[in-house]
Design a protein around this motif. Structure first.
Motif, PDB file in Angstrom:
ATOM      1  N   GLY A 142      -1.395  91.811 -30.298  1.00 27.38           N
ATOM      2  CA  GLY A 142      -0.941  91.122 -31.509  1.00 27.38           C
ATOM      3  C   GLY A 142      -1.680  89.862 -31.837  1.00 27.38           C
ATOM      4  N   GLY A 143      -2.588  89.421 -30.948  1.00 24.91           N
ATOM      5  CA  GLY A 143      -3.309  88.182 -31.181  1.00 24.91           C
ATOM      6  C   GLY A 143      -2.406  86.962 -31.092  1.00 24.91           C
ATOM      7  N   ARG A 144      -2.803  85.893 -31.756  1.00 22.70           N
ATOM      8  CA  ARG A 144      -2.057  84.631 -31.752  1.00 22.70           C
ATOM      9  C   ARG A 144      -1.031  84.651 -32.882  1.00 22.70           C
ATOM     10  NH1 ARG A 144      -2.404  79.212 -33.885  1.00 22.70           N
ATOM     11  NH2 ARG A 144      -2.476  77.574 -32.284  1.00 22.70           N
ATOM     12  N   ARG A 145       0.219  84.329 -32.557  1.00 28.19           N
ATOM     13  CA  ARG A 145       1.277  84.393 -33.561  1.00 28.19           C
ATOM     14  C   ARG A 145       2.419  83.476 -33.134  1.00 28.19           C
ATOM     15  NH1 ARG A 145       1.635  88.559 -30.040  1.00 28.19           N
ATOM     16  NH2 ARG A 145       3.703  89.060 -29.184  1.00 28.19           N
ATOM     17  N   TYR A 146       3.298  83.166 -34.075  1.00 26.90           N
ATOM     18  CA  TYR A 146       4.487  82.384 -33.726  1.00 26.90           C
ATOM     19  C   TYR A 146       5.378  83.197 -32.782  1.00 26.90           C
ATOM     20  CZ  TYR A 146       3.729  78.523 -36.975  1.00 26.90           C
ATOM     21  OH  TYR A 146       3.233  77.415 -37.610  1.00 26.90           O
ATOM     22  N   ALA A 147       5.979  82.512 -31.825  1.00 25.94           N
ATOM     23  CA  ALA A 147       6.819  83.170 -30.827  1.00 25.94           C
ATOM     24  C   ALA A 147       8.158  83.577 -31.422  1.00 25.94           C
ATOM     25  CB  ALA A 147       7.042  82.249 -29.644  1.00 25.94           C
ATOM     26  N   THR A 148       8.712  84.660 -30.908  1.00 19.41           N
ATOM     27  CA  THR A 148      10.040  85.142 -31.296  1.00 19.41           C
ATOM     28  C   THR A 148      10.943  85.166 -30.067  1.00 19.41           C
ATOM     29  OG1 THR A 148       9.566  87.468 -30.828  1.00 19.41           O
ATOM     30  CG2 THR A 148       8.962  86.635 -33.023  1.00 19.41           C
ATOM     31  N   ILE A 149      12.220  85.401 -30.286  1.00 16.28           N
ATOM     32  CA  ILE A 149      13.153  85.467 -29.166  1.00 16.28           C
ATOM     33  C   ILE A 149      12.848  86.664 -28.270  1.00 16.28           C
ATOM     34  CG2 ILE A 149      14.908  86.749 -30.445  1.00 16.28           C
ATOM     35  CD1 ILE A 149      15.441  84.043 -27.683  1.00 16.28           C
ATOM     36  N   GLU A 150      12.309  87.754 -28.843  1.00 18.55           N
ATOM     37  CA  GLU A 150      11.962  88.891 -28.001  1.00 18.55           C
ATOM     38  C   GLU A 150      10.747  88.566 -27.128  1.00 18.55           C
ATOM     39  OE1 GLU A 150      12.591  92.350 -26.068  1.00 18.55           O
ATOM     40  OE2 GLU A 150      13.908  91.281 -27.463  1.00 18.55           O
ATOM     41  N   ASP A 151       9.795  87.789 -27.660  1.00 14.48           N
ATOM     42  CA  ASP A 151       8.711  87.291 -26.812  1.00 14.48           C
ATOM     43  C   ASP A 151       9.287  86.475 -25.654  1.00 14.48           C
ATOM     44  OD1 ASP A 151       6.490  88.301 -28.311  1.00 14.48           O
ATOM     45  OD2 ASP A 151       6.736  86.656 -29.740  1.00 14.48           O
ATOM     46  N   PHE A 152      10.224  85.595 -25.983  1.00 15.56           N
ATOM     47  CA  PHE A 152      10.848  84.761 -24.954  1.00 15.56           C
ATOM     48  C   PHE A 152      11.482  85.626 -23.871  1.00 15.56           C
ATOM     49  CE2 PHE A 152      14.153  82.334 -22.952  1.00 15.56           C
ATOM     50  CZ  PHE A 152      13.660  81.040 -22.877  1.00 15.56           C
TER      51      PHE A 152
END
Length: 516
Positions: A142-152
């Motif tokens: 996905g490259g560089r992106r704003y974090a989401t709660i699922e990323d967390f």
């Protein structure tokens, strides 16, 4: 608030049986015990230099002072303790801060919900925790992106699955898809339910620190939390010499509840601290002493950690730099100052300014991790996953760094010198011109003799080529997917799980969303 005692009473019915069934079916995840160093610390400063720095820090506190902004109660505590308070500036008589610090413990236990994961912080121990704070994430897909709660949540899962990590951490990335005033609830819930390792509390607002304590009371029980340290949280100082009401408010909540705080300046040499190593060390010591002394005014004996997050600055671009000789010198020196105060020490990490998990990242990270081991660090935040100067949490770098933490465990063991390890019988057996591959000593020890990476490629060229010529980034991407596929949630009493989710739901419903 749903009290943990009520939750536990509910488990005497079907909940208890469900919990026991979950424990029987849960996947066993190997987790190394926290490191107990058997190697010496590297002392870079002699006694005279240390005394000069300590004298300089006391001079800063006495003559220049520190600001406690928007916090009248803190100013009154300082007045009562004998400090000179003018406006928001606090000046401390020489020796006052040191006397207050004397009540802080030199070592404490942070309890995990799985007692086998408890960690000791202080003394010769080293506890490793993941990256903290980035608003962005990065992976190959996905490259560089704003974090989401699922990323967390995925980072928490990876931390739980990582053998060499002892701690689940705190804000492993900032989930920007959740309102600012509510995301701490989802983050804490993830740490409490998706992992059974120790974790950190929220510090972005005093009320969020109180929420953290209340959620721990559900997870562990109110009386247990009152008598035990179940959270370690990061309190940053606004360098130079400023203590804001947000961070100090969170410290006040945690110290009063006997929960641990890392009191840590955020010093960038040449920007928020002097360009000289000695000047930065002097300011760091003054700031830490003021912050820890204040924690002891709130509650004598509250557990604290001497923190030092220090780096230099690129004088051409203004960007912070990592893995540099100056940062190493400050990290080594701050470790000596922490030990002289009798306090646990936090510093170092998998630091890099690189934008990708590349050669620059590897060099800078390796320098930073090794200096942390040798400087006597007791709690290493950012031990894996850090990228782009702390703006990015990288999934691939997370597993790359976590793998290399195994090397720190091995190095920290030191060298065992015994009759068996000296292997004279093996030398006699092999003799001149032979080889050791088949001798009895090798056969007895080959499985444990050498640390081996679970990630890096050791194949000969031909086998590597047949396997797709995968580089380390590609291997790390595959390992991320493998660990997440293998992840199974650790067992948690269903009644406690329900109580935590109910608390989060009620807290969220009680306030409108705020994104700033």
């Amino acid at each position: 608030m749903a009290d943990a005692a009520t939750a536990r009473r509910r488990t005497r019915g079907t909940g208890g049986g469900a919990a026991r069934r979950a424990e029987r079916t849960a996947v066993s995840v190997e987790s190394a015990r926290f490191i107990e160093r058997r190697i010496p610390d590297f002392d870079i400063l002699d006694d005279e230099a240390l005394s000069l720095i300590e004298h300089g820090a006391e001079t800063i506190l006495q003559e220049i002072g520190v600001n406690f902004v928007n916090n009248p109660a803190a100013l009154q505590l300082w007045r009562d303790a004998g400090a000179d308070v003018t406006g928001e500036r606090v000046r401390m008589p020489r020796g006052l801060a040191r006397a207050l610090i004397a009540t802080a413990p030199s070592r404490f236990t942070q309890v995990a919900r799985n007692p086998e994961r408890n960690v000791e912080i202080g003394g010769r121990s080293l506890v490793l925790a993941p990256v903290y704070g980035p608003p962005f994430v990065h992976d190959m897909n996905g490259g560089r992106r704003y974090a989401t709660i699922e990323d967390f949540r995925n980072f928490v899962r990876l931390g739980y699955m990582s053998k060499w990590l002892h701690h689940s951490g705190g804000t492993v990335c900032e989930p920007t898809d959740i309102p600012v005033n509510k995301r701490h609830l989802d983050m804490l819930l993830a740490h409490m339910t998706l992992s059974d390792k120790p974790f950190m509390g929220s510090v972005t607002e005093p009320s969020r620190a109180r929420d953290s304590v209340e959620m721990c009371e559900i997870l562990f029980g109110r009386e247990f939390v009152a008598e035990n340290t179940v959270m370690t949280s990061l309190i940053n100082i606004n360098s130079p010499l400023t203590f804001d009401d947000t961070m100090m408010g969170a410290l006040e909540v945690y110290a009063a509840a006997n929960q641990a705080c890392i009191v840590s300046p955020f010093d960038v040499g040449g920007a928020m601290a002097p360009v000289s190593v000695a000047g930065t060390l002097t300011q760091v010591l003054a700031e830490v002493m003021a912050g820890i002394a204040y924690s002891q005014l709130v509650r004598p004996g509250a557990p604290v950690i001497f923190g030092a997050f220090v780096t230099s600055i690129d004088m051409n671009s203004g960007a912070p730099t990592f893995g540099t000789p100056e940062a190493a010198q400050i990290t080594y020196g701050a470790g000596q100052l922490a030990r002289r105060l009798g306090l646990p020490y936090r510093s170092a990490g998998a630091f890099t300014g690189s934008k990708l998990p590349d050669a620059q990242a590897a060099y800078e990270t390796s320098n930073s991790l090794n200096m942390g081991l040798l400087s006597g660090v007791n709690f290493m935040l950012h031990a894996c996953g850090w990228l782009e100067g702390g703006l990015v949490s990288s999934f691939e770098k997370f597993v790359m760094d976590a793998d290399q933490l195994g090397a720190l465990h091995k190095l920290a063991q030191g060298i065992e010198v015994t009759e068996e390890s000296m292997a004279l019988d093996a030398v006699r057996e092999v003799g001149p011109g032979g080889h050791y591959l088949g001798c009895a000593h090798t056969q007895a020890h080959f499985k444990t003799a050498f640390w081996r990476s679970d990630l890096l490629d050791y194949k000969p060229f031909e086998a590597w080529a047949e396997d797709g010529m995968r580089d380390t980034l590609t291997l790390a991407n595959a390992r991320v997917r493998k660990l997440l596929d293998q992840y199974r949630q650790p067992a948690l009493d269903p009644a406690i799980n329900d109580a935590l989710n109910d608390y989060v739901a009620r807290k969220k419903a009680a306030a409108p969303d705020a994104f700033s």
